[in-house]
Design a protein around this motif. Structure first.
Motif, PDB file in Angstrom:
ATOM      1  N   UNK A  14       1.408  -1.822  -9.590  1.00 40.56           N
ATOM      2  CA  UNK A  14       0.668  -0.577  -9.475  1.00 40.56           C
ATOM      3  C   UNK A  14       1.297   0.419 -10.448  1.00 40.56           C
ATOM      4  N   UNK A  15       0.673   1.118 -11.149  1.00 40.38           N
ATOM      5  CA  UNK A  15       1.216   2.348 -12.005  1.00 40.38           C
ATOM      6  C   UNK A  15       0.055   3.568 -11.762  1.00 40.38           C
ATOM      7  N   UNK A  16       0.334   4.466 -11.228  1.00 39.61           N
ATOM      8  CA  UNK A  16      -0.541   5.453 -11.055  1.00 39.61           C
ATOM      9  C   UNK A  16       0.106   6.968 -11.446  1.00 39.61           C
ATOM     10  N   UNK A  17      -0.556   7.457 -12.597  1.00 41.58           N
ATOM     11  CA  UNK A  17       0.031   8.752 -13.136  1.00 41.58           C
ATOM     12  C   UNK A  17      -0.554   9.920 -12.743  1.00 41.58           C
ATOM     13  N   UNK A  18      -0.676  10.053 -11.550  1.00 48.72           N
ATOM     14  CA  UNK A  18      -1.600  11.149 -10.903  1.00 48.72           C
ATOM     15  C   UNK A  18      -0.456  12.248 -10.106  1.00 48.72           C
ATOM     16  N   UNK A  19      -0.534  13.321 -10.541  1.00 48.30           N
ATOM     17  CA  UNK A  19       0.268  14.260  -9.958  1.00 48.30           C
ATOM     18  C   UNK A  19      -0.551  15.447  -8.696  1.00 48.30           C
TER      19      UNK A  19
ATOM     20  N   UNK B 185      -3.250   4.978   0.234  1.00 47.58           N
ATOM     21  CA  UNK B 185      -3.871   5.762  -1.064  1.00 47.58           C
ATOM     22  C   UNK B 185      -3.953   4.811  -2.551  1.00 47.58           C
ATOM     23  N   UNK B 186      -2.764   4.006  -2.424  1.00 46.83           N
ATOM     24  CA  UNK B 186      -3.186   2.993  -3.670  1.00 46.83           C
ATOM     25  C   UNK B 186      -2.747   1.593  -3.181  1.00 46.83           C
TER      26      UNK B 186
ATOM     27  N   UNK C 202       0.822  -1.200  -0.086  1.00 43.92           N
ATOM     28  CA  UNK C 202       0.180  -0.042  -0.219  1.00 43.92           C
ATOM     29  C   UNK C 202       0.760   1.392  -0.116  1.00 43.92           C
TER      30      UNK C 202
END
Lengths: 404, 394
Positions: free
Chosen positions: B323-328, B336-337, B306
């Motif tokens: 996991x891959x999270x392209x959020x800025x 969070x993820x 996590x």
């Protein structure tokens, strides 16, 4: 005439008898105009005067109430992670809870503390309630709380979400409910069949955060219901049944206040306010005027009669001429207004985030004719119908009505 | 007379629609459980729900049992049916099958959410339910039930503290802390324990990884680096050096002392210090850092990794992208993820990629992450070689 026919007729009469007064079916009410022609709610209220009722709420929310056939519908979210979603129905006369449904969020539930998972205002087609949440859960219930269908749009597209919180409210046009999920992940708008919940269409959107709501044009254009999607780089119009893009107008739009429409014009929060002349067909509208002096933020613009009203970021209300765009007057209301004001009769109800309500008489000048205060924050846009004002504060739903 | 007759017909029609009946729960539950992404199984579920929502109230435990194995989406269809059956029965003055519901609640092999729903039905008609049922659920697999039990334990500890019984209050807070999986309750109990001069180790309790090897910055101009496979993604040798954004970069060791495991890359990759062999962009704009940690598992196990991260990120376990999270800059929170992976027995490698973008706003300067390893309900899974007593954070 058989008995069943008579019974159904009586049943219809029974049901229709509840449909007294105007409804407020969605974010910003009829046609998304934030205006009702009804008699205005009172200008002043207190603990002992003109408060019909105040009902406790089971959770947080910045969504607004809607009014459907004598009942008020509202959403909340509760739990440490705001992952318990609530849809509530209150009796308009008594404020009693008629029913209460709960669901578990299937999408992301993180939000800025200022916002909530219950941020989008629900919508209704008069027969069903479409309760949408920041988690991108969309529940469809009948007016008695029976589940008709349930979609988890972030369950479908797991990267759809914004940990600041999503806030775009659904809109119903024809037999279609449209939702706009613009964010840095899976970013799209989708239209679902109101009866079955099945997806009619889905279009990709810019991969950036956007909190505005889709807006339906009044009536039809070339036989089509048309929905407007406001993005960072422009406004697009889509056939609500097919999703086909009918036209696009490139202009850098705001990402919080939503577009307002009338029969003949579109008012875009862009470069201040950009106003388009709307043809009767489905062709591209043309620029009527724009004005940096009329700059809505974060509340959406309001159009009524010959005037457009905008509340700016520091609580100054401006009135503009819809033909010329000339700013006619300004009045300082004060505070930050997340809630889009509503107009009933010739009065505008402006509620700032601190819960202070200024009632402004609209005319050649804006005149504050009433000041009231809720003891809690107000972030959701209020509803008004049949001379009543419905306001959601942090912990209560209020009905303000004359003679209460 | 005629009107009275017609009114009776209307009444019958209205009431008739709510008459309960014994339904085939197994078949209907199967249809609700078949609801899938993008509307799959929807039409069948709508029809099944209509029938299930008219079930006899005595079938409530069976409907709840049907939730076993249901996905997150299906659970909501079940929930609405259960609420509808229960509320219809109560509105017509009937009773809920409390014994059956309590029996269901006590069966921890059932769906945690179904058990929670059973409890809520019981509590809705029995004001003594909380006192009778909740204290025994302190270590329940249902996080919602456990949360209520922890809340009661905290209240009990607070009463003891108010009565001046500090020692027993501390014991009770410790019990609550040990059971707590919700962040707010972990914060409350840890603060209370510290105020009572007790030692608390949140990183160990939650499973935050605190020992890292870090390397950066690599280039992330125009956010293009998110998809670039820089050398650490291919293999990690802590003695290697790489071509970075502006100069050669090397791995540096770091132990975070933050009690929630936050690794602040802005602090670690500060402006060049004497002796550093690489230079960094002044404000670490458009930059990427990698964080690597080794985790020794005593046995193979399914775990959650996590991550909380204010920047775009990727997480690998043993070279497998989880996991891959392209959020800025859209917030940062513990957990969070969530990503699921499987630890192998022995040494495992965890690699995190943290990407900063070009934004100039003061709130967009954060470049940091936190990561923990735990099971599906948030119970820490610790590396075998981790000495809890020597963890940096207290």
């Amino acid at each position: 005439m058989n008995n069943t026919y008579i019974a159904i007729t009586l049943l219809s009469l029974t049901v229709s008898s509840f449909a007294v007064g105007a409804d407020w079916l969605q974010f910003r009410g009829p046609n998304g105009a934030s205006v009702t022609g009804d008699v205005a709610p009172p200008t002043k209220w207190s603990e002992t005067e003109n408060v019909a009722w105040a009902s406790d709420l089971p959770g947080k929310g910045v969504s607004g109430p809607i009014v459907v056939q004598g009942r008020i519908y509202l959403t909340c979210a509760s739990g440490e992670k705001q992952d318990r979603l609530h849809v509530l129905c209150f009796d308009e006369k008594s404020g009693d809870e008629v029913w209460h449904r709960e669901f578990w969020a299937t999408g992301r539930t993180l939000t800025h503390p200022f916002s909530s998972v219950a941020a989008p205002t629900p919508a209704s087609d008069g027969k069903r309630i479409f309760a949408f949440f920041s988690s991108n859960d969309l529940a469809c219930l009948d007016l008695d709380g029976n589940l008709l269908w349930y979609r988890g749009l972030a369950f479908d597209y797991p990267k759809a979400g914004n940990d600041i919180g999503m806030a775009s409210s659904p809109v119903v046009t024809g037999e279609t409910v449209v939702v706009q999920l613009e964010n840095q992940g899976d970013s799209f708008a989708a239209a679902l069949d109101t009866a079955s919940g099945e997806t009619r269409w889905r279009v990709d959107r810019d991969h950036s955060a956007n909190w505005v709501s889709p807006t339906a044009l009044p009536g039809k254009r070339e036989g089509k219901h048309v929905v407007l999607l406001q993005g960072r780089s422009g406004l697009t119009a889509h056939d609500a049944m097919s999703g086909d893009e009918l036209w696009r107008y490139d202009v850098p739009c705001s990402t919080t206040p939503s577009v307002a429409v009338s029969e003949t014009r579109i008012y875009i929060p862009a470069n201040g306010l950009t106003v388009l002349d709307l043809p009767k067909d489905a062709t591209v509208p043309s620029l009527a005027w724009d004005s940096s002096q009329l700059s809505p933020s974060p509340a959406s613009p309001i159009v009524t009669k010959d005037f457009v009203y905008v509340m700016n970021g520091v609580g100054v209300l401006s009135c503009g001429d819809i033909v010329t765009g000339k700013r006619l007057w300004q009045v300082r209301i004060g505070g930050r207004h997340w809630a889009t004001p509503v107009v009933a009769g010739n009065l505008m109800y402006c509620i700032n985030a601190d819960g202070e309500v200024k009632v402004v008489e609209l005319g050649e000048r804006g005149k504050v004719v009433g000041t009231n205060k809720f003891d809690e924050a107000v972030k959701g846009s209020p509803a008004t119908a049949a001379g009543a004002l419905y306001v959601r504060t942090d912990s209560k739903l209020w009905k303000i009505a004359r003679g209460s | 007379m005629m009107l009275r007759y017609f009114s009776s017909v209307v009444l019958l029609l209205l009431v008739g629609s709510a008459v309960a009946e014994e339904v085939d729960v197994t078949t209907l539950a199967t249809k609700l459980k078949a609801v899938g992404p993008k509307g799959a199984g929807h039409r069948e579920a709508i029809a099944a729900w209509r029938t299930l929502s008219k079930a006899d109230v005595a079938q409530l435990p069976a409907i709840l049992e049907g939730m076993k194995g249901a996905g997150k989406l299906s659970e909501n269809w079940f929930r609405a049916a259960v609420e509808s059956v229960a509320q219809t029965e109560l509105k017509r003055g009937g009773k809920l099958p409390i014994d059956g519901l309590e029996g269901f609640l006590g069966d921890t092999s059932q769906s945690p959410r179904a058990r929670r729903l059973a409890y809520e039905l019981i509590a809705g008609v029995d004001s003594s339910a909380e006192e009778r049922l909740i204290p025994g659920l302190l270590n329940d697999p249902s996080l919602e039930l456990r949360r209520d039990a922890v809340a009661l334990a905290i209240s009990s500890a607070a009463e003891l503290e108010q009565a001046g019984k500090k020692e027993t209050a501390a014991e009770q807070y410790q019990t609550a802390f040990n059971a707590a999986r919700a962040l707010d309750q972990i914060k409350i109990t840890s603060e209370k324990l510290r105020s009572l001069e007790q030692q608390v180790n949140i990183p160990v309790h939650m499973g935050f990884v605190t020992q890292w090897h870090l390397v950066g910055p690599f280039d992330n101009t125009n956010k293009q680096g998110f998809d670039v496979t820089y050398p650490p993604e291919k293999s990690v040798d802590l003695n290697d050096s790489y071509k970075g954004k502006k100069a050669e970069v090397k791995w540096v060791s770091h132990v975070t002392k933050d009690q929630y495991g936050i690794v602040d890359l802005n602090v670690i990759f500060d402006r060049p210090k004497e002796g550093d062999s690489y230079k960094l962009t002044d404000d670490h704009k458009e930059a990427i850092a990698y964080a690597y940690s080794e985790f020794t598992a005593s046995a193979a196990a399914d775990v959650d990794l996590r991550i909380g991260c204010i920047n775009a990120n990727k997480v690998w376990l043993n070279g497998k992208l989880l996991t891959a999270n392209q959020v800025y800059h859209a917030g940062m929170e513990v957990d969070q993820y969530l990503a699921q992976g499987r630890l192998k027995s022995g040494k495992n490698s965890i690699l995190v990629k943290v990407c900063q973008n070009e934004q100039e706003e003061s709130w967009a300067q954060r470049w940091q992450f936190q990561l923990r390893v735990c099971n599906h309900i948030g119970t820490a899974v610790l590396s075998k070689d981790r000495n809890a007593n020597k963890t940096a954070a207290r």
